[in-house]
Design a protein around this motif. Structure first.
Motif, mmCIF file in Angstrom:
data_model
loop_
_atom_site.group_PDB
_atom_site.id
_atom_site.type_symbol
_atom_site.label_atom_id
_atom_site.label_comp_id
_atom_site.label_asym_id
_atom_site.label_seq_id
_atom_site.Cartn_x
_atom_site.Cartn_y
_atom_site.Cartn_z
ATOM 1 N N THR A 98 5.131 4.781 9.884
ATOM 2 C CA THR A 98 3.692 4.706 9.867
ATOM 3 C C THR A 98 3.107 3.640 9.105
ATOM 4 O OG1 THR A 98 3.691 7.135 10.535
ATOM 5 C CG2 THR A 98 1.376 5.942 10.131
ATOM 6 N N GLN A 101 -3.541 1.671 6.208
ATOM 7 C CA GLN A 101 -4.343 0.661 5.441
ATOM 8 C C GLN A 101 -4.370 0.683 4.105
ATOM 9 O OE1 GLN A 101 -8.619 0.805 7.436
ATOM 10 N NE2 GLN A 101 -7.410 2.186 8.838
ATOM 11 N N PRO A 107 -3.980 5.400 8.834
ATOM 12 C CA PRO A 107 -3.061 4.553 9.660
ATOM 13 C C PRO A 107 -3.892 3.178 9.856
ATOM 14 C CG PRO A 107 -2.915 6.726 10.494
ATOM 15 C CD PRO A 107 -4.265 6.731 9.514
ATOM 16 N N LEU A 108 -3.178 2.259 10.191
ATOM 17 C CA LEU A 108 -3.584 1.046 10.533
ATOM 18 C C LEU A 108 -3.996 1.051 12.042
ATOM 19 C CD1 LEU A 108 -3.120 -1.806 9.371
ATOM 20 C CD2 LEU A 108 -1.242 -2.309 11.051
ATOM 21 N N GLY A 109 -5.398 0.516 12.134
ATOM 22 C CA GLY A 109 -6.124 0.355 13.513
ATOM 23 C C GLY A 109 -6.870 1.618 13.537
ATOM 24 N N TRP A 110 -6.979 2.520 12.681
ATOM 25 C CA TRP A 110 -7.789 3.611 13.033
ATOM 26 C C TRP A 110 -9.217 3.351 12.286
ATOM 27 C CZ3 TRP A 110 -5.315 9.452 12.713
ATOM 28 C CH2 TRP A 110 -4.361 9.237 13.367
ATOM 29 N N PHE A 132 -1.019 -1.433 17.233
ATOM 30 C CA PHE A 132 -1.584 -1.779 15.870
ATOM 31 C C PHE A 132 -0.442 -2.098 15.036
ATOM 32 C CE2 PHE A 132 -4.767 1.545 17.561
ATOM 33 C CZ PHE A 132 -5.569 0.612 17.959
ATOM 34 N N GLY A 133 -0.059 -3.357 14.501
ATOM 35 C CA GLY A 133 1.047 -3.822 13.787
ATOM 36 C C GLY A 133 1.981 -4.176 14.382
ATOM 37 N N GLY A 161 -0.426 3.208 15.254
ATOM 38 C CA GLY A 161 -0.070 2.931 13.952
ATOM 39 C C GLY A 161 1.338 3.345 13.506
ATOM 40 N N GLN A 162 1.888 3.842 14.595
ATOM 41 C CA GLN A 162 3.523 4.482 14.379
ATOM 42 C C GLN A 162 4.238 3.665 15.091
ATOM 43 O OE1 GLN A 162 4.819 8.563 15.151
ATOM 44 N NE2 GLN A 162 3.934 8.724 13.031
ATOM 45 N N VAL A 195 0.109 -4.380 3.999
ATOM 46 C CA VAL A 195 0.221 -3.053 4.642
ATOM 47 C C VAL A 195 0.627 -2.118 4.262
ATOM 48 C CG1 VAL A 195 0.582 -2.032 6.909
ATOM 49 C CG2 VAL A 195 -0.781 -3.709 6.904
#
Ligand code: ADP
Ligand code: MN
Ligand code: MN
Ligand code: MN
Length: 337
Positions: A98, A101, A107-110, A132-133, A161-162, A195
């Protein structure tokens, strides 16, 4: 740590033993702090290129005893056992992870302090509102291929994000070496981009998938004619050592193995064909062809691949239950072996 050597190196045996201050890592007492590094595997360094290499080492006391956190040593002993060698154990490891940020542990993008829309559109998704990522996953894939890691694929996961990458099939101890090196490369890439990488098995509570490290496994006899019988016998052994495996399959796994989100309950061993809610899944192809492999879905994303691969080989190749335990388990699992 870096070290400059006078000439290019192709095999770990050409490298010197090295050491570090184990008291700084909590791995040795201050008054006798030296931990000795034994070079074990070499990969090309995707960050520096040229003749540069990454070296996987394991760790020993000056007297030559493996230190307690050295899980490779015991795994190597298992994989050097003649019985295990002759079964040529293959592992395919699905490493989920995962991306977070920085600073907010989210999580990234949330949206910070809020949730994205529910799971459904994200698995293997494309588009700015679903993926995301990807740059990280793609850069990692490319770097692993360059390094010589036996990476077999990647995919975007169910929770936004995962991500996942797969290593294998790899034989014996190599699976652990490759997964550890691939993890190292991943964290270097996330560091460059700013990240945060987490291998926590359940980074977000609630209706969000956790992160696992499914371990696909086969032996020579499982892959040959009549292999399905060998797979069933392996499942039987695994059922009898469920507790021993669970304690070795990663920290915090009880938050992930709830029986929901494509997992089986941590306290109950189960197996099934094509069933993602089981501890062990056997694929349709394996059932149809009567040979192939099994998938152990229990390991958490933060598992130690040396521990998990070693234990799978030990339980299925070296360990034998009593006849009575075997008969009872066969009945309970409807396994005729
Ligand atoms: P899933 O359908 O569970 O998402 P993946 O495709 O992500 O599965 O991963 C399957 C892994 O199993 C891959 O790494 C693949 O190389 C590996 N694999 C394939 N065949 C075997 C086998 N006979 N023994 C062990 N691993 C295998
Ligand atoms: Mn997968
Ligand atoms: Mn997955
Ligand atoms: Mn899987």
């Amino acid at each position: 740590m870096h070290q400059t050597i006078s000439k290019p190196v192709e095999h770990p045996s050409e490298l010197p033993k090295w050491n570090y201050d184990g008291s700084s890592t909590g791995q040795a007492p201050g008054e006798d702090s030296e931990v000795i590094l034994y070079p074990q595997a070499i990969f090309k360094d995707p960050f520096r290129g040229g003749n540069n290499i990454l070296v996987i080492c394991d760790t020993y006391t000056p007297a030559g005893e493996p230190i307690p956190t050295n899980k490779r040593h015991k795994a190597a002993e298992i994989f050097n056992n003649q019985k295990v060698v002759s079964e040529v154990p293959w592992f395919g490891i699905e490493q989920e992870y995962t991306l977070l940020q920085p600073n907010v542990n989210w999580p990234l993008g949330w949206p910070v302090g809020a949730y994205p829309g529910p799971q459904g559109p994200y698995y293997c998704g494309v588009g700015a509102e679903k993926s995301f990522g990807r740059d990280i996953s793609d850069a990692h894939y490319k770097a692993c291929l360059y390094a010589g890691i036996n990476i077999s694929g990647t995919n975007g996961e169910v929770m936004p994000g995962q991500w996942e990458f797969q290593v294998g099939p790899s034989v014996g101890i190599e699976a652990g070496d490759h997964v550890w090196c691939a993890r190292y490369i991943l964290e270097r890439i996330t560091e460059q981009i700013g990240v945060v990488l987490t291998l926590d098995p359940k980074p977000i509570e609630g209706d969000w998938n956790g992160a696992g490290c499914h371990t696909n496994y086969s032996t020579k006899t499982m892959r040959e004619e009549g292999g399905y019988e060998v797979i069933k016998k392996a499942i039987l052994n695994l059922s009898l050592r469920h507790g021993d495996h669970i304690v070795a399959y990663g920290e915090g796994n009880e938050r992930r193995l709830t029986g929901k989100h494509e997992t089986a309950d941590i306290n109950t061993f189960s197996w099934g064909v094509a069933n993602r809610g089981c501890s062990i899944r056997v694929g349709r192809d394996t059932e149809k062809e009567g040979k192939g492999y099994l998938e152990d879905r229990r390991p958490a994303s933060n598992m130690d691949p040396y521990v998990v691969t070693g234990l799978l080989a030990e339980t299925t190749i070296l360990w034998e239950p009593t006849l009575e335990a075997e008969a009872l388990a066969a009945q309970k699992l409807s396994l005729n072996v």
